[in-house]
Structures are given as C-alpha cells and as structure tokens.
Motif scaffolding. Structure first.
Motif, mmCIF file in Angstrom:
data_model
loop_
_atom_site.group_PDB
_atom_site.id
_atom_site.type_symbol
_atom_site.label_atom_id
_atom_site.label_comp_id
_atom_site.label_asym_id
_atom_site.label_seq_id
_atom_site.Cartn_x
_atom_site.Cartn_y
_atom_site.Cartn_z
ATOM 1 N N ALA A 21 0.675 -1.316 0.122
ATOM 2 C CA ALA A 21 0.178 -0.007 0.203
ATOM 3 C C ALA A 21 0.885 1.320 -0.100
ATOM 4 N N ALA A 22 2.006 1.132 0.453
ATOM 5 C CA ALA A 22 2.764 2.455 0.758
ATOM 6 C C ALA A 22 3.427 2.660 -0.753
ATOM 7 N N THR A 23 3.338 1.747 -1.681
ATOM 8 C CA THR A 23 3.865 2.389 -2.917
ATOM 9 C C THR A 23 2.767 1.991 -3.879
ATOM 10 N N ALA A 24 1.637 2.244 -3.482
ATOM 11 C CA ALA A 24 0.487 2.039 -4.724
ATOM 12 C C ALA A 24 0.860 2.858 -5.971
ATOM 13 N N GLY A 25 0.954 3.911 -5.794
ATOM 14 C CA GLY A 25 1.286 4.756 -6.986
ATOM 15 C C GLY A 25 2.190 4.317 -8.039
ATOM 16 N N GLU A 26 3.268 3.801 -7.139
ATOM 17 C CA GLU A 26 4.304 3.038 -7.833
ATOM 18 C C GLU A 26 3.838 1.731 -8.865
ATOM 19 N N THR A 27 3.060 0.906 -8.077
ATOM 20 C CA THR A 27 2.713 0.048 -8.741
ATOM 21 C C THR A 27 1.816 0.182 -10.048
ATOM 22 N N LEU A 28 0.999 1.182 -10.020
ATOM 23 C CA LEU A 28 -0.099 1.722 -10.892
ATOM 24 C C LEU A 28 0.660 1.980 -12.097
ATOM 25 N N ARG A 29 1.903 2.999 -11.816
ATOM 26 C CA ARG A 29 2.799 3.415 -12.852
ATOM 27 C C ARG A 29 3.388 2.033 -13.618
ATOM 28 N N LEU A 30 3.837 1.244 -12.751
ATOM 29 C CA LEU A 30 4.473 0.009 -13.483
ATOM 30 C C LEU A 30 3.556 -0.645 -14.187
ATOM 31 N N ALA A 31 2.388 -0.565 -13.813
ATOM 32 C CA ALA A 31 1.210 -1.650 -14.745
ATOM 33 C C ALA A 31 1.104 -0.849 -16.195
ATOM 34 N N VAL A 32 0.958 0.476 -15.947
ATOM 35 C CA VAL A 32 0.717 1.306 -17.213
ATOM 36 C C VAL A 32 1.965 1.149 -18.124
ATOM 37 N N LEU A 33 3.117 1.294 -17.629
ATOM 38 C CA LEU A 33 4.463 1.132 -18.339
ATOM 39 C C LEU A 33 4.434 -0.428 -18.992
ATOM 40 N N THR A 34 3.907 -1.484 -18.167
ATOM 41 C CA THR A 34 3.793 -2.665 -18.859
ATOM 42 C C THR A 34 3.168 -2.697 -19.867
ATOM 43 N N GLU A 35 1.861 -2.025 -20.011
ATOM 44 C CA GLU A 35 1.225 -2.002 -21.155
ATOM 45 C C GLU A 35 1.625 -1.150 -22.289
ATOM 46 N N GLU A 36 2.544 -0.104 -21.897
ATOM 47 C CA GLU A 36 3.068 0.771 -22.874
ATOM 48 C C GLU A 36 4.341 0.095 -23.482
ATOM 49 N N LEU A 37 4.735 -0.918 -23.130
ATOM 50 C CA LEU A 37 5.972 -1.670 -23.445
ATOM 51 C C LEU A 37 5.589 -2.884 -24.210
ATOM 52 N N GLY A 38 4.247 -2.920 -24.232
ATOM 53 C CA GLY A 38 3.687 -4.089 -25.320
ATOM 54 C C GLY A 38 3.520 -5.403 -24.333
ATOM 55 N N HIS A 59 -2.674 -11.928 -0.627
ATOM 56 C CA HIS A 59 -2.335 -12.307 0.577
ATOM 57 C C HIS A 59 -3.170 -11.315 1.890
ATOM 58 N N PRO A 60 -4.667 -11.647 1.999
ATOM 59 C CA PRO A 60 -5.368 -10.856 2.613
ATOM 60 C C PRO A 60 -4.981 -10.297 4.163
ATOM 61 N N TYR A 61 -4.250 -11.315 4.817
ATOM 62 C CA TYR A 61 -3.901 -11.164 5.976
ATOM 63 C C TYR A 61 -2.780 -10.327 6.232
ATOM 64 N N GLN A 62 -2.305 -9.855 5.239
ATOM 65 C CA GLN A 62 -0.888 -9.089 5.340
ATOM 66 C C GLN A 62 -1.340 -7.546 5.345
ATOM 67 N N ALA A 63 -1.406 -7.021 6.427
ATOM 68 C CA ALA A 63 -1.785 -5.486 6.516
ATOM 69 C C ALA A 63 -1.217 -4.576 5.562
ATOM 70 N N ARG A 64 0.088 -4.875 5.212
ATOM 71 C CA ARG A 64 0.591 -3.940 4.462
ATOM 72 C C ARG A 64 0.490 -3.739 3.005
ATOM 73 N N PHE A 65 -0.327 -4.975 2.384
ATOM 74 C CA PHE A 65 -0.791 -5.368 0.995
ATOM 75 C C PHE A 65 -1.971 -4.469 0.894
ATOM 76 N N LEU A 66 -2.282 -4.007 -0.346
ATOM 77 C CA LEU A 66 -3.570 -3.650 -0.748
ATOM 78 C C LEU A 66 -4.268 -4.788 -1.191
ATOM 79 N N ASP A 67 -5.541 -4.810 -0.975
ATOM 80 C CA ASP A 67 -6.479 -5.946 -1.523
ATOM 81 C C ASP A 67 -6.259 -6.370 -2.793
#
Length: 545
Positions: free
Chosen positions: A18-35, A44-52
């Motif tokens: 969750a602390a790097t949510a924006g970075e994850t979304l940026r990498l997802a967009v880059l994944t698409e841009e790179l083809g 891991h729903p029990y992991q408090a530091r992870f997004l659902d």
C-alpha cells in the motif's frame, strides 16, 4: 522435451504494498506501454501492508486498455469460490475479456486462521481446491442452476452468471506431486515461480501434469505452462543478451509459454530490458524454430545432409582420427582422452606429448580443422562503425558465457575426480553458476549445459544461418561447415550424456565423464573460435544481429 505450441505471452508480477500504490499503478501502465500482455499481483489478505488484490487489479484494469490482469495467486481459504467466480466474471465483463484467475490452495495457515479462515491439512487443502474449481466452473456455465455437493464447498441451486466476456483460464500454482496431478486433471494452466521451482525441476513437474492429464482423458496441451521469473536466476541468468535464448529454450523444450517478470518498485530498467530486448527476440527465435520443425528431416538424416552439404560446398566431411564420420555425424570411440588443455586456434587437432600432465589437444579428434573453408576477407577501406562492431560482439558475448560455464564444469569434474569434493559437496559451487542455478548434482549440471549448447546451435541453424546465406552467398561454404559441425558437436554431447548414465552404476564412472568433457572442451572451443573468426565481421557488416 515438449513444445505444446502455445502462443508466447509475457507480463509482470507487480508489488502490492500500500505504501507504494502509485508506483505499482505506474509500473502497470508501463507494462502496457511496453507491449506486454499481462499484469498480476499477489493475494495475501492477512498481510496488513498489502492492498487487497481484487481492488488493486480492478484499478489496474481501469487504467489500462489492453492488459489482462490476474491474481498471482488468489488465496482460496479466504475467498469463497462462489464469490470469487462472480468477482472474476464481473471484472471480465467490465474489462471486455481481460481477466484470468490464478488459484492457490493456501499457505501461512496461522495467518489465515487469524483472519477467520479454516486451517486445513495439506491433503484437505488440495481436496478443497479441486472442489473450488468445480464450483467456479459451475457458476461460469450456461446452466439454469448449479449444484455441487462437496466436503468443503457446496452449491444448492445457485444461478450461474453473469457470463464472462471470454473463457477465463484457471491457472493453479503448485509444486508438490499431488497438486501437479490435480493441475493435470482440472486446470487450464500451471503457474510455478522460479525461486521455488527452478528450471531443472520443470521437466519432472511437466511430466507429472502430462501423465495426470492423459489419465483423465485430457490433451496435455490443454494446460498452459506459465512461469514467474526473476532477473539473476534462469531463465534470466547470466548476461542479459543470453536471456532471450534461455526463454526460447524453455518454450521449445519445456513448453513454458507465458513468462511473468517479478518487478520491484523502481524496477524500470529491468522491465524495459525484458520487454524491449528479451521478448521480441525470444518470440522470433521460437517462431523460427517452430517453422523449421515443420520442414526439418529427422536428426540423423539432417546431420547426414548437413555434412554432405559441407563437403559439396568445398569443406571436406568432418573426420575423426583419420577416418570419416559415419552417417549422422557420430563420433567414433577409442583412445584415452587426457584431462585439461587449452585449444589453440587453427591447425589439425593433435596431442602434444611434450606436456607432462597431458594438457593440450586430444588424441581423439572429431574433424579436420585444416579443411575448414574461409569467407571473404574484410575490406580495410570500409571499417565497421561502432554500431556494426556491437552487432558482431553479440556473438562473442554469447560464446564467452558458454566458455565460462564450460570452464566451471571442467573444474567441477576435476575436483570430483581428484576426490577434493563429492557430488553432495558440489551443491554450493553449482548454485553459483548462472547457466543453471539450483542444479545440485554433477549429472544435472552436465545435462543442463549440454542442453543449453544444443539449443544455442539450433537457434543459429534455424534463425541466424539462413539470413547469412541470403545476405552474402560467399558465406555459404562457411555456414554449411558450421552447421555440419553443430551436428557433430551434438554427438559429442551425447557421449557426455552416456558417460553420466554410466556413472550412476559404476563407482569409477567419473573417469569416463572426465574423458567425455575433455573431448567436448576441445571440440566446442575449436568450433566457437572458428565461428567467431568467420562470422563476427559479416554479422556487423550485414547488420544481421
């Protein structure tokens, strides 16, 4: 070795913090841009530091237009399969068919219990997973109502729907024999991770899946083979220029057809290298090999034709110790092969009796080097540009890696032969080798190295050599000779395999392995030097690589 013929797909395994949510979304967009084709996140729903996971996947899907998304893998004990089926189908509808479903039986059971989930034994968790697949498929069906009577999950007249926009694949992550049998029976894909299932273990996993599929009346090719991969471990081991060949090798020999790169926050450079350098070349290599397989004669016939072609083009047929190589390029036996020895460039293969330790060229030879044809001399008035030199350097880089790994293999054989280490002690040393990490026996490593050399030569035969012949007809005799030597080297590699088989039942079998690896050393190093001498300049001049 099996190629299931699936279309190659590539994607990313993105961070879920969750602390790097924006970075994850940026990498997802880059994944698409790179083809690339896919983006995934862990669940891991029990992991408090992870997004659902499902929430994150939904946002990734909303911010992209072509990427397929999937959980890598969904935590079944905390996600009831009936609800999971509706969630996946709903997101598939909303994205126009861009959802797949990765499933796992569950792990970290104390954490699952802390979230209110049931703790299951390993056997019960696999039973529950199989029932869950039945529940999910029932709710994706076109029936008016669904009924499943299971021990762990039940449907009692539930209405299927909404219908997914496309057939969603169920890809299961598992590594133990019982899980692999389940995958063969009911799954659409196998999703292992390289850190837990290294390359040498893929063959056994695929065999178990194939056997289970056949026993269930399924075609093994119905199960797509996916692989979560990480830079620094096969198939992304060694210099980045080798990654494409290693990926192509797994596609052609193990049927792995979807490669998911584990990307860390800020991992743009690795992602770009993977997408821009590895993916297109791997696709080209696999396409060329598959095309050639449709028209290539059987191995023995191919070798005979290659040697005959070499002879007719002006290069004498490959010879061994004064005699012609039999049909198929077989290497005649006989003669002790001393250990060690460097390979000088050019000249006939001879044993130097002046070296007291037996170092030098082998008494046993597999071809007459003096009969090798040469190509056109470089034009000194037209020097290569830096870009052209880099093109030719690619071949040298690939060869250098093969040389380094061969030297490590020879050193390991010598240590075992001298009693300095046993096969068990060799584990830590082999784990540092980039060609096949996590191979812990001498036999496994030798076998893997032989396969890498064979795949490299196959790629040259079906992709590089035809382009050289077409670009400069003056190179045809050289290319024909090189291709003929590939077939003879394959026979030398088979000798290594035979020695390894014998070593299993004979305590003194290491001597035969030592001899076979020694012959491989002389043969392969001689071939690599000849190939570089004749092809580095043309590859740059013609911009083939």
């Amino acid at each position: 070795m099996t190629d299931y013929g699936h279309e190659l797909r590539f994607g990313t395994f993105l961070p879920a913090e969750a602390a790097t949510a924006g970075e994850t979304l940026r990498l997802a967009v880059l994944t698409e841009e790179l083809g690339l084709d896919l983006a995934s996140v862990q669940d891991h729903p029990y992991q408090a530091r992870f997004l659902d996971a499902w929430t994150l996947l939904s946002v990734i899907a909303a911010q992209t237009s072509t990427l397929s998304v999937f959980p890598n893998v969904a935590n079944l004990p905390l996600r009831p399969p009936a609800v999971l089926a509706r969630a996946a189908a709903s997101l598939d509808v909303l994205t126009g068919g861009r959802v797949e479903l990765g499933l796992g039986a569950g792990a970290f059971w104390d954490a699952i219990a802390g979230m209110g989930g049931d703790v299951l034994t390993p056997g019960a968790s696999i039973e529950a997973l199989e029932e869950a697949v039945g529940v999910i498929r029932a709710l994706w069906s076109t029936e008016r109502s669904a009924r499943v009577d299971g021990t762990h999950y039940r449907l009692r007249g539930a209405h299927p729907g909404p219908p997914a926009a496309h057939p969603i694949g169920i890809w299961i992550g598992g590594i133990k024999p019982r899980m692999l049998r389940l995958i063969g029976r009911v799954a659409d894909g196998w999703l292992p991770s390289a850190p837990y299932v290294p390359v040498p273990q893929l063959t056994d996993g695929n065999r178990r899946i194939d056997d289970a599929a056949l026993a269930a009346g399924r075609d093994p090719s119905a199960v797509r083979r996916l692989y979560n991969v990480v830079p620094g471990q096969a198939p992304l081991a060694g210099p980045p220029r080798l990654w494409a060949e290693q990926v192509a090798e797994l596609a052609l020999t193990e049927g792995m057809s979807t490669f998911i790169l584990m990307v860390r926050a800020g991992g743009d450079s690795e992602l770009r290298r993977f997408a821009l350098d590895v993916v297109p070349e791997a696709k080209e290599l696999v396409a060329a090999a598959r095309s050639a397989a449709l028209t290539t004669p059987p191995p023995g016939e191919a070798a005979s034709r290659a040697v005959a072609s070499s002879a007719s083009a002006g290069a004498s047929a490959v010879t061994a110790s004064g005699g012609a190589v039999p049909s198929g390029g077989a290497v005649p036996s006989g003669g002790a092969v001393p250990s060690g020895g460097a390979v000088p460039s050019g000249g006939a293969v001879v044993h130097d009796p002046a070296t007291s330790d037996g170092a030098g060229r082998r008494a046993v030879t597999v071809w007459d080097e003096s009969a090798r044809p040469t190509g056109p001399a470089p034009d000194p008035a037209v020097p290569l540009t830096a870009a052209q030199r880099a093109s030719g350097q690619h071949l040298v880089d690939v060869h250098d890696h093969l040389r380094q790994e061969l030297e490590q293999l020879r050193d390991l054989v010598e240590q075992v032969a001298a009693g300095a280490i046993d096969l068990g002690d060799a584990r830590s040393m082999i784990n540092t080798m980039t060609m096949r990490q996590n191979s812990w026996t001498l036999g496994t490593y030798c076998e893997s190295y032989c396969r890498v050399v064979t795949t490299h030569h196959t790629i040259e035969d079906v992709n590089l050599f035809p382009r050289l012949r077409a670009a400069d007809p003056r190179l045809v005799p050289v290319v024909d000779r090189l291709e003929a030597e590939h077939h003879v080297i394959a026979e030398v590699l088979e000798r290594v395999d035979a020695a390894l088989v014998a070593m299993v039942s004979r305590p003194d079998g290491i001597a035969a392995v030592r001899q076979a690896v020694g012959l491989l050393t002389d043969t392969l190093l001689s071939h690599l030097a000849y190939e570089e001498r004749e092809l580095v300049e043309p590859l740059g001049r013609l911009r083939i690589l």
